[in-house]
Design an enzyme around this catalytic site. Sequence first.
Site, PDB file in Angstrom:
ATOM      1  N   HIS A  57       0.832  -1.095  -0.137  1.00  0.00           N
ATOM      2  CA  HIS A  57       0.016   0.071  -0.028  1.00  0.00           C
ATOM      3  C   HIS A  57       0.876   1.251   0.054  1.00  0.00           C
ATOM      4  O   HIS A  57       2.145   1.123   0.175  1.00  0.00           O
ATOM      5  CB  HIS A  57      -0.956  -0.173   1.209  1.00  0.00           C
ATOM      6  CG  HIS A  57      -0.395   0.152   2.545  1.00  0.00           C
ATOM      7  ND1 HIS A  57       0.451  -0.900   3.076  1.00  0.00           N
ATOM      8  CD2 HIS A  57      -0.300   1.221   3.400  1.00  0.00           C
ATOM      9  CE1 HIS A  57       0.734  -0.506   4.208  1.00  0.00           C
ATOM     10  NE2 HIS A  57       0.245   0.633   4.447  1.00  0.00           N
ATOM     11  N   HIS A  59       1.384   3.951   1.998  1.00  0.00           N
ATOM     12  CA  HIS A  59       2.043   4.721   2.833  1.00  0.00           C
ATOM     13  C   HIS A  59       3.389   4.901   2.944  1.00  0.00           C
ATOM     14  O   HIS A  59       4.072   3.991   2.617  1.00  0.00           O
ATOM     15  CB  HIS A  59       1.667   4.230   4.078  1.00  0.00           C
ATOM     16  CG  HIS A  59      -0.077   4.513   4.734  1.00  0.00           C
ATOM     17  ND1 HIS A  59      -0.659   3.517   5.528  1.00  0.00           N
ATOM     18  CD2 HIS A  59      -0.916   5.421   4.074  1.00  0.00           C
ATOM     19  CE1 HIS A  59      -1.960   4.059   5.640  1.00  0.00           C
ATOM     20  NE2 HIS A  59      -2.035   5.202   4.785  1.00  0.00           N
ATOM     21  N   ASP A  61       5.565   4.945   5.147  1.00  0.00           N
ATOM     22  CA  ASP A  61       6.657   4.184   5.780  1.00  0.00           C
ATOM     23  C   ASP A  61       6.666   2.531   5.268  1.00  0.00           C
ATOM     24  O   ASP A  61       7.453   1.713   5.806  1.00  0.00           O
ATOM     25  CB  ASP A  61       6.088   3.778   7.402  1.00  0.00           C
ATOM     26  CG  ASP A  61       4.772   3.271   7.480  1.00  0.00           C
ATOM     27  OD1 ASP A  61       4.004   3.422   6.712  1.00  0.00           O
ATOM     28  OD2 ASP A  61       4.700   2.443   8.268  1.00  0.00           O
ATOM     29  N   HIS A  62       6.071   2.438   4.103  1.00  0.00           N
ATOM     30  CA  HIS A  62       6.313   1.127   3.387  1.00  0.00           C
ATOM     31  C   HIS A  62       6.611   1.449   1.879  1.00  0.00           C
ATOM     32  O   HIS A  62       7.117   0.360   1.236  1.00  0.00           O
ATOM     33  CB  HIS A  62       4.718   0.365   3.255  1.00  0.00           C
ATOM     34  CG  HIS A  62       4.187   0.027   4.447  1.00  0.00           C
ATOM     35  ND1 HIS A  62       4.070  -1.133   4.692  1.00  0.00           N
ATOM     36  CD2 HIS A  62       3.562   0.752   5.267  1.00  0.00           C
ATOM     37  CE1 HIS A  62       3.597  -1.067   5.968  1.00  0.00           C
ATOM     38  NE2 HIS A  62       3.302  -0.075   6.411  1.00  0.00           N
ATOM     39  N   HIS A 115      -7.609  -0.604   5.815  1.00  0.00           N
ATOM     40  CA  HIS A 115      -6.464   0.283   5.927  1.00  0.00           C
ATOM     41  C   HIS A 115      -6.328   1.469   4.994  1.00  0.00           C
ATOM     42  O   HIS A 115      -6.064   2.537   5.474  1.00  0.00           O
ATOM     43  CB  HIS A 115      -5.372  -0.340   6.328  1.00  0.00           C
ATOM     44  CG  HIS A 115      -3.877   0.390   6.862  1.00  0.00           C
ATOM     45  ND1 HIS A 115      -3.788   0.833   8.073  1.00  0.00           N
ATOM     46  CD2 HIS A 115      -2.833   0.482   6.141  1.00  0.00           C
ATOM     47  CE1 HIS A 115      -2.625   1.667   7.986  1.00  0.00           C
ATOM     48  NE2 HIS A 115      -2.022   1.493   6.986  1.00  0.00           N
ATOM     49  N   ASP A 134      -0.219  -3.920   6.317  1.00  0.00           N
ATOM     50  CA  ASP A 134      -0.722  -3.342   7.510  1.00  0.00           C
ATOM     51  C   ASP A 134      -2.276  -3.733   7.592  1.00  0.00           C
ATOM     52  O   ASP A 134      -3.067  -2.930   8.355  1.00  0.00           O
ATOM     53  CB  ASP A 134      -0.715  -1.595   7.738  1.00  0.00           C
ATOM     54  CG  ASP A 134       0.477  -1.098   7.779  1.00  0.00           C
ATOM     55  OD1 ASP A 134       1.437  -2.017   8.113  1.00  0.00           O
ATOM     56  OD2 ASP A 134       0.882   0.135   7.770  1.00  0.00           O
ATOM     57  N   HIS A 172       4.308  -4.383  10.983  1.00  0.00           N
ATOM     58  CA  HIS A 172       4.837  -3.506  12.184  1.00  0.00           C
ATOM     59  C   HIS A 172       5.130  -4.472  13.443  1.00  0.00           C
ATOM     60  O   HIS A 172       4.247  -5.537  13.382  1.00  0.00           O
ATOM     61  CB  HIS A 172       3.891  -2.469  12.538  1.00  0.00           C
ATOM     62  CG  HIS A 172       3.904  -1.504  11.687  1.00  0.00           C
ATOM     63  ND1 HIS A 172       4.456  -0.321  11.679  1.00  0.00           N
ATOM     64  CD2 HIS A 172       3.136  -1.201  10.368  1.00  0.00           C
ATOM     65  CE1 HIS A 172       4.434   0.449  10.557  1.00  0.00           C
ATOM     66  NE2 HIS A 172       3.404   0.121  10.036  1.00  0.00           N
TER      67      HIS A 172
END
Length: 256
Positions: A57, A59, A61-62, A115, A134, A172
């Site tokens: 996805h 985001h 942080d990915h 999400h 996530d 995570h």
Amino acid sequence: MPALDIVLVPALSDNYVYLLHDAASGATAVVDPGEAAPVEAALAERGWTLTHILNTHHHADHIDGNEALKTKYGAILVGPKAETARIPDMDVTLSEGDTYDFAGHAAQVFETPGHTTGHISIYFADSDALFPGDTLFSLGCGRMFEGTPAQFWDSLSKLRGLPDSTRIYCGHEYTASNAKFALSIDGDNGALQARAAEIETLRAAGKPTIPSLLGQEKAINPFLRADDPAIAAAVGKSGADPVEVFAAVRKGKDTF
Ligand code: ZN
Ligand code: FE
């Protein structure tokens, strides 16, 4: 075909990035590189060269490591078709039901919105490995930033249908806080108590709690049990539709 070698690489504050290595061809993929440096170090340590980047996805942080890794290794960037506008420079886009061939290993694609609206989960049956980003965590699930409870419950129901032997490599290390919440609504569950104790021991030793096992998660992750009368009762929703129960569990965690 032998199973993929899977290496967990900690990144940022609590993200997990994964290397997937096919020993026969040398092909190596990275899943959700939120930053490039720890990935480069893990590759160098093993003498591996990156060939593919897989994103679940959009985001930051990915995906924030995508560009540097693509530039350095010339890796092929593969990600969710529904997030084309939000993930720059994808070479291959994937949708529900697609199978992507990674060095002879079939990656099955599930669209798992909730999400984010375009989130995908990637499953390698030959390696008993699921990469849900996530969408699904050990004892938890992602925050419902973009989707609806109906979408999210449907997504988790799809993943729950995979074999019990499936190992879950999520995005995570949130397991300890998820365990506290799970115990708050399902404290009499002996299997949950045992896993919570194991989690405490692992974290005290600085070890990851990931991968978790789907067969175990089905019995102790409240977000996978919205159709279980015990969970419905625990959130004051006895007899309610699982979507409504899921929404109540998700809301409970948001404010826990
Ligand atoms: Zn996310
Ligand atoms: Fe994340």
